[in-house]
Design a protein around this motif. Structure first.
Motif, mmCIF file in Angstrom:
data_model
loop_
_atom_site.group_PDB
_atom_site.id
_atom_site.type_symbol
_atom_site.label_atom_id
_atom_site.label_comp_id
_atom_site.label_asym_id
_atom_site.label_seq_id
_atom_site.Cartn_x
_atom_site.Cartn_y
_atom_site.Cartn_z
ATOM 1 N N GLN A 122 2.207 18.301 3.152
ATOM 2 C CA GLN A 122 3.512 17.748 2.790
ATOM 3 C C GLN A 122 3.377 16.287 2.360
ATOM 4 N N LEU A 123 2.631 15.501 3.157
ATOM 5 C CA LEU A 123 2.449 14.093 2.837
ATOM 6 C C LEU A 123 1.648 13.924 1.557
ATOM 7 N N LYS A 124 0.679 14.808 1.331
ATOM 8 C CA LYS A 124 -0.123 14.751 0.106
ATOM 9 C C LYS A 124 0.746 14.972 -1.115
ATOM 10 N N LYS A 125 1.653 15.952 -1.051
ATOM 11 C CA LYS A 125 2.544 16.237 -2.181
ATOM 12 C C LYS A 125 3.477 15.058 -2.454
ATOM 13 N N ILE A 126 4.011 14.461 -1.377
ATOM 14 C CA ILE A 126 4.904 13.311 -1.537
ATOM 15 C C ILE A 126 4.158 12.150 -2.186
ATOM 16 N N THR A 127 2.938 11.894 -1.710
ATOM 17 C CA THR A 127 2.141 10.792 -2.246
ATOM 18 C C THR A 127 1.812 11.016 -3.708
ATOM 19 N N GLU A 128 1.425 12.242 -4.062
ATOM 20 C CA GLU A 128 1.104 12.551 -5.456
ATOM 21 C C GLU A 128 2.318 12.350 -6.353
ATOM 22 N N SER A 129 3.480 12.774 -5.867
ATOM 23 C CA SER A 129 4.707 12.610 -6.636
ATOM 24 C C SER A 129 5.052 11.132 -6.826
ATOM 25 N N GLN A 130 4.915 10.351 -5.754
ATOM 26 C CA GLN A 130 5.235 8.927 -5.844
ATOM 27 C C GLN A 130 4.248 8.192 -6.745
ATOM 28 N N CYS A 131 2.977 8.566 -6.675
ATOM 29 C CA CYS A 131 1.959 7.911 -7.497
ATOM 30 C C CYS A 131 2.193 8.169 -8.986
ATOM 31 N N SER A 132 2.702 9.343 -9.305
ATOM 32 C CA SER A 132 2.914 9.685 -10.709
ATOM 33 C C SER A 132 3.993 8.829 -11.351
ATOM 34 N N GLY A 133 4.873 8.281 -10.531
ATOM 35 C CA GLY A 133 5.948 7.444 -11.068
ATOM 36 C C GLY A 133 5.880 6.014 -10.585
ATOM 37 N N ALA A 134 4.698 5.553 -10.194
ATOM 38 C CA ALA A 134 4.537 4.188 -9.665
ATOM 39 C C ALA A 134 4.940 3.149 -10.712
ATOM 40 N N PRO A 135 5.652 2.096 -10.306
ATOM 41 C CA PRO A 135 6.126 1.092 -11.262
ATOM 42 C C PRO A 135 5.045 0.150 -11.767
ATOM 43 N N SER A 136 3.882 0.126 -11.118
ATOM 44 C CA SER A 136 2.808 -0.787 -11.505
ATOM 45 C C SER A 136 1.455 -0.133 -11.249
ATOM 46 N N LYS A 137 0.397 -0.821 -11.676
ATOM 47 C CA LYS A 137 -0.961 -0.448 -11.343
ATOM 48 C C LYS A 137 -1.417 -1.312 -10.167
ATOM 49 N N TYR A 138 -2.161 -0.711 -9.261
ATOM 50 C CA TYR A 138 -2.577 -1.433 -8.064
ATOM 51 C C TYR A 138 -4.094 -1.407 -7.867
ATOM 52 N N ASN A 139 -4.825 -0.955 -8.904
ATOM 53 C CA ASN A 139 -6.250 -0.716 -8.724
ATOM 54 C C ASN A 139 -7.113 -1.973 -8.710
ATOM 55 N N ASP A 140 -6.490 -3.151 -8.837
ATOM 56 C CA ASP A 140 -7.244 -4.393 -8.684
ATOM 57 C C ASP A 140 -7.023 -5.021 -7.308
ATOM 58 N N LEU A 141 -6.281 -4.315 -6.441
ATOM 59 C CA LEU A 141 -5.979 -4.847 -5.115
ATOM 60 C C LEU A 141 -7.001 -4.374 -4.087
ATOM 61 N N LYS A 142 -7.166 -5.172 -3.035
ATOM 62 C CA LYS A 142 -8.065 -4.831 -1.931
ATOM 63 C C LYS A 142 -7.298 -4.919 -0.621
ATOM 64 N N VAL A 143 -7.446 -3.887 0.202
ATOM 65 C CA VAL A 143 -6.811 -3.895 1.528
ATOM 66 C C VAL A 143 -7.890 -3.798 2.590
ATOM 67 N N LEU A 144 -7.747 -4.619 3.620
ATOM 68 C CA LEU A 144 -8.669 -4.603 4.754
ATOM 69 C C LEU A 144 -7.909 -4.181 6.003
ATOM 70 N N PHE A 145 -8.394 -3.138 6.657
ATOM 71 C CA PHE A 145 -7.859 -2.727 7.944
ATOM 72 C C PHE A 145 -8.784 -3.274 9.034
ATOM 73 N N LEU A 146 -8.283 -4.118 9.905
ATOM 74 C CA LEU A 146 -9.033 -4.535 11.076
ATOM 75 C C LEU A 146 -8.550 -3.687 12.245
ATOM 76 N N ASN A 147 -9.374 -2.732 12.632
ATOM 77 C CA ASN A 147 -9.026 -1.800 13.696
ATOM 78 C C ASN A 147 -9.443 -2.405 15.038
ATOM 79 N N CYS A 148 -8.484 -2.960 15.740
ATOM 80 C CA CYS A 148 -8.770 -3.680 16.976
ATOM 81 C C CYS A 148 -8.785 -2.757 18.192
ATOM 82 N N THR A 149 -9.376 -1.580 18.007
ATOM 83 C CA THR A 149 -9.615 -0.662 19.120
ATOM 84 C C THR A 149 -10.578 -1.304 20.110
#
Length: 252
Positions: free
Chosen positions: A4-31
């Protein structure tokens, strides 16, 4: 990611207002768990990670607990008599390289983990440095948080983490926190079989909103050169360039 989440994401990506492929995200997992021990928080990170990656964003996940991070506010605590080794400068370079920082933690005693607190303290130790425009160094970056546990505390931890990020210069978008809390007490954690965590619609919705809002805001900041450098430069303030106030060293 659920179908379900995959379908929603695919649908949202197809109509994204911008390109984001030059962005970098860092997750610091403080487990508290060192690699390769299972991290429940990393399960929730995977949900957000897949939304970012579906839009071409470069992602990286680091567990600070895998490194030697001394207490202290110095840039490199290995240069002090107290510590022989300090891995934080290496991690700070990873933080500096990202456009979006998602600080992630489990909840213990109603609070963010000790590892998360240490990370924020070390980041705070760098805040006397400026960026190329003379602002505090973290201006122009986007901050958010993901939290898991089996006791209450998501919103309490989020308030502290998001305030801390904002205080040192990060810009916090709407819906910048998401989390999952299992049954209070010794109940199942996020990745445990039958926990319901990965299928939780509320958590998946908020995590999706978080990812998109981080991308939207990072896009706006990057396209506009970050936060305007006007009225927020410490050196200008110290030099007395302000309306109606004397610089502290000019006081009589």
């Amino acid at each position: 990611m659920s179908q379900q989440l995959k379908k929603i994401t695919e649908s949202q990506c197809s109509g994204a207002p911008s390109k984001y492929n030059d962005l970098k995200v860092l997750f610091l997992n403080c487990t508290l768990n060192r690699t390769p021990v299972l991290s429940h928080t990393e399960g929730l990170i995977e949900v957000a990670k897949k939304v970012f990656e579906a839009n071409g964003v470069t992602t990286k996940v680091i567990r600070p607990v895998d490194y030697v991070i001394p207490a202290g506010l110095g840039l490199d605590m290995s240069q002090t008599p107290e510590w022989e080794k300090d891995d934080w400068p290496m991690l700070q370079k990873e933080v500096d390289a990202c456009d979006i920082l998602v600080l992630c933690t489990s909840v213990w005693l109603g609070e963010k983990s000790s590892v998360c607190n240490r990370v924020l303290e070390r980041m705070y130790g760098y805040t006397h440095q400026f960026n190329s425009k003379g602002q505090y160094r973290d201006y122009g970056k986007v901050g958010a948080t993901l939290i898991t546990g089996n006791e209450d505390g998501v919103k309490h931890c989020a308030m502290n983490i998001l305030f801390s990020l904002s205080h040192i210069g990060y810009t916090v978008p709407p819906q910048a926190d998401a989390g999952w809390m299992g049954e209070a007490g010794p109940g199942p954690s996020y990745r445990d079989e039958g926990s319901g965590g990965p299928e939780n619609d509320f958590t998946n919705r908020n995590t999706t909103f978080l990812a998109w809002n981080c991308m939207h805001l990072a896009r706006m900041l990057k396209d506009n050169g970050g936060i305007p450098a006007h009225g927020n430069q410490p050196d200008e303030w110290e030099a007395g360039c302000k309306a109606g106030f004397d610089s502290p060293e000019h006081k009589r």
